[in-house]
Design an enzyme around this catalytic site. Structure first.
Site, PDB file in Angstrom:
ATOM      1  N   SER A  96      -7.541   3.842   9.868  1.00  0.00           N
ATOM      2  CA  SER A  96      -8.342   3.922   8.642  1.00  0.00           C
ATOM      3  C   SER A  96      -7.663   3.155   7.505  1.00  0.00           C
ATOM      4  O   SER A  96      -8.272   2.308   6.834  1.00  0.00           O
ATOM      5  CB  SER A  96      -8.522   5.401   8.268  1.00  0.00           C
ATOM      6  OG  SER A  96      -9.013   5.554   6.959  1.00  0.00           O
ATOM      7  N   LYS A 122      -8.644  -1.051   5.922  1.00  0.00           N
ATOM      8  CA  LYS A 122      -8.946  -1.399   4.531  1.00  0.00           C
ATOM      9  C   LYS A 122      -8.036  -2.517   4.023  1.00  0.00           C
ATOM     10  O   LYS A 122      -8.468  -3.406   3.289  1.00  0.00           O
ATOM     11  CB  LYS A 122      -8.826  -0.145   3.644  1.00  0.00           C
ATOM     12  CG  LYS A 122     -10.009   0.800   3.858  1.00  0.00           C
ATOM     13  CD  LYS A 122      -9.873   2.110   3.106  1.00  0.00           C
ATOM     14  CE  LYS A 122      -9.092   3.133   3.886  1.00  0.00           C
ATOM     15  NZ  LYS A 122      -9.526   4.508   3.799  1.00  0.00           N
ATOM     16  N   ARG A 129     -14.925  12.879   9.347  1.00  0.00           N
ATOM     17  CA  ARG A 129     -13.667  13.543   9.744  1.00  0.00           C
ATOM     18  C   ARG A 129     -13.308  14.651   8.774  1.00  0.00           C
ATOM     19  O   ARG A 129     -12.800  15.700   9.160  1.00  0.00           O
ATOM     20  CB  ARG A 129     -12.529  12.517   9.825  1.00  0.00           C
ATOM     21  CG  ARG A 129     -12.642  11.593  11.038  1.00  0.00           C
ATOM     22  CD  ARG A 129     -11.725  10.379  10.899  1.00  0.00           C
ATOM     23  NE  ARG A 129     -10.352  10.757  10.674  1.00  0.00           N
ATOM     24  CZ  ARG A 129      -9.490  10.071   9.896  1.00  0.00           C
ATOM     25  NH1 ARG A 129      -9.871   8.964   9.290  1.00  0.00           N
ATOM     26  NH2 ARG A 129      -8.274  10.491   9.742  1.00  0.00           N
ATOM     27  N   HIS A 133       0.843  -1.199   0.000  1.00  0.00           N
ATOM     28  CA  HIS A 133       0.000   0.000   0.000  1.00  0.00           C
ATOM     29  C   HIS A 133       0.875   1.246   0.000  1.00  0.00           C
ATOM     30  O   HIS A 133       1.786   1.363   0.806  1.00  0.00           O
ATOM     31  CB  HIS A 133      -0.910   0.028   1.233  1.00  0.00           C
ATOM     32  CG  HIS A 133      -1.726   1.280   1.307  1.00  0.00           C
ATOM     33  ND1 HIS A 133      -2.851   1.469   0.535  1.00  0.00           N
ATOM     34  CD2 HIS A 133      -1.564   2.412   2.021  1.00  0.00           C
ATOM     35  CE1 HIS A 133      -3.349   2.674   0.787  1.00  0.00           C
ATOM     36  NE2 HIS A 133      -2.589   3.264   1.687  1.00  0.00           N
ATOM     37  N   ASP A 188     -15.365   2.770   8.254  1.00  0.00           N
ATOM     38  CA  ASP A 188     -14.319   3.709   7.836  1.00  0.00           C
ATOM     39  C   ASP A 188     -14.854   4.709   6.825  1.00  0.00           C
ATOM     40  O   ASP A 188     -14.527   5.897   6.890  1.00  0.00           O
ATOM     41  CB  ASP A 188     -13.114   2.971   7.258  1.00  0.00           C
ATOM     42  CG  ASP A 188     -12.088   3.945   6.691  1.00  0.00           C
ATOM     43  OD1 ASP A 188     -11.519   4.711   7.493  1.00  0.00           O
ATOM     44  OD2 ASP A 188     -11.892   3.964   5.465  1.00  0.00           O
TER      45      ASP A 188
END
Ligand code: URA
Ligand code: CA
Length: 433
Positions: free
Chosen positions: A183, A187, A168, A82, A161
């Site tokens: 967060s 995922k 947020r 990621h 999320d």
């Protein structure tokens, strides 16, 4: 349990129990706790933070708020990568075929998303015929057979999320390391990976602008992953200027192909070898990072990484002949050089502004409904530290409209030239395990 008591508990700096965290996430996902209470709670977290235990619980509560992808039918250790944002980040397109070519299973679920260029799926769709609309069984069969497949996002992953991030965004509570880390990690964990390699970008074009902040985020995510049983490590890499040369969809596919041939930009190649080595190592296909790196270098040299790209594209309907003939990718109508106005050394290439310039050409999406032009974008001809002479090309602009004066102006404002010699930035700052 009452939400107001939990808000006060966090406000006063106390640690919440697992049950209390589950109560908040479950109640919010189900619509039983209103936005105003959750926004008060997230603001309390911004100021008070969360302990390591709370972060792990918060992450898992979000993972469990929706579907989780089951990759257990795929043989081997599934390692996901990621990257936290960035401009012209072509690493995913390179790393998939590269690590798959040495036997690491790559089961990638990807999205389109908003941004300077499209997401990985948009980029791949610049290959004629390539599609990600495959069912789960075909996806798993392809990964077992070829070690690589990409599927479009489906199912209801981490709804907590989604709701929380949107809240947020409008309540000034994005900027919190525990909230960002949980967060992102929720995922990745819901997507089913056994192990996770994180590429945390740092610098002007990154979500985290300073090395200190990037390090803190990287550490937080690595701890969460390891605390919930997924081996996780992070590399902190430079995003003070765009990675590689190309920013655009088809242009990045071509850049990825070049890199798999061993002819790619130096920084992109080095980052892919570094991230890839960690992926191969975590997948237990090599006994050391050195061995992993040697395997990947060899896969580039002997053509097996490139061959894997062809198999990957054709197995999902794509015209793999683009690998040998990239002129079959979508081509822009106008190719225009932006020339340097003075002699000197490139001292700054403001990554996010360069990304915005690519967007002006149509390379990215401003809203979910925007159409992407796969052919257009930018190719940097100089990077930070390079010497440049007046009149030499700084950037090549690929456009489908003729008047690119606005784009040129934006580029000139954001590529700074200094009269004194400049050192290129450090590419890889730290590795955190
Ligand atoms: N990206 C995410 O996915 N979540 C955050 O909270 C911030 C950035
Ligand atoms: Ca690039």
């Amino acid at each position: 349990m009452r939400m107001v008591d939990l808000i006060e508990k966090k406000r006063d700096g106390h640690e919440l129990t697992t049950e209390e965290i589950n109560f908040i996430i479950k109640g919010y996902t189900e619509g039983k706790i209103p936005d105003y209470q959750v926004s008060a709670f997230t603001m309390a977290v911004v100021f008070r933070g969360m302990t390591e235990r709370e972060r792990a619980d918060f992450t898992m509560a979000m993972v469990e708020s929706g579907d989780q992808i089951d990759l257990s039918q795929i043989e081997g250790i599934k390692v996901d990568k990621h990257s936290t944002g960035g401009v012209g980040d072509t690493t995913t397109l390179v790393l998939g075929p590269l690590v798959a070519s040495v036997g690491v299973p790559v089961a990638k679920m990807s999205g389109r998303g908003l941004g300077h260029t499209g997401g990985t799926i948009d980029k791949l769709e610049s290959v004629n015929g390539f599609h990600v609309e495959i069912d789960n069984k075909e996806f798993i069969d392809l990964v077992n057979k070829n070690k690589i497949a990409v599927i479009g996002q489906s199912g209801n992953l981490t709804p907590a999320d989604k709701k929380l991030y949107a809240l947020r965004d409008v309540t000034g509570t994005v900027e919190s390391i525990p909230l960002i880390a949980s967060s992102i990690m929720s995922k990745k964990i819901a997507a089913g990976a056994d192990a996770i390699v994180l590429d945390v970008k740092t610098g002007a074009g990154a979500f985290m602008k300073t090395l200190d902040d990037s390090r803190e985020l990287a550490k937080a995510m690595v701890r969460i992953g390891n605390n919930v049983g997924r081996r996780t490590m992070a590399v902190i890499s430079d995003m003070s200027q765009p990675l590689g040369y190309a920013i655009g969809n088809a242009l990045e596919v071509k850049e990825a192909i070049d890199t798999l041939k061993g002819e790619g930009p130096e920084d992109l190649t080095e980052l892919c070898l570094t991230l890839g080595s960690h992926m191969v190592y975590l997948a237990e296909k090599a006994k050391s990072l050195q061995e992993a790196r040697a395997m990947l270098e060899n896969a580039i040299k002997d053509g097996s990484a490139l061959e894997k790209m062809k198999v990957f594209l054709s197995s999902q309907g794509g015209d793999a002949s683009v690998v040998d003939d990239p002129s079959k990718l979508p081509q822009a109508k106008y190719i225009i050089d932006l020339e340097a106005k003075e002699d000197g050394y490139v001292s700054e290439i403001v990554a996010d502004e360069i990304g915005t310039a690519a967007m002006l050409l149509g390379a990215g999406r401003a809203t979910k409904e925007s159409e992407i032009d796969l052919a257009v974008g930018l190719v940097l001809r100089k990077k930070i530290g390079d010497q440049v002479k007046k009149g030499e090309p700084l950037v090549t602009i690929y456009s489908n409209f003729e008047d690119v004066s606005e784009v040129k102006e934006k580029l000139l404002q954001n590529i700074k030239i200094s009269t004194t010699k400049v050192e290129p930035p450090i590419l890889i700052h730290e590795e955190i395990t």
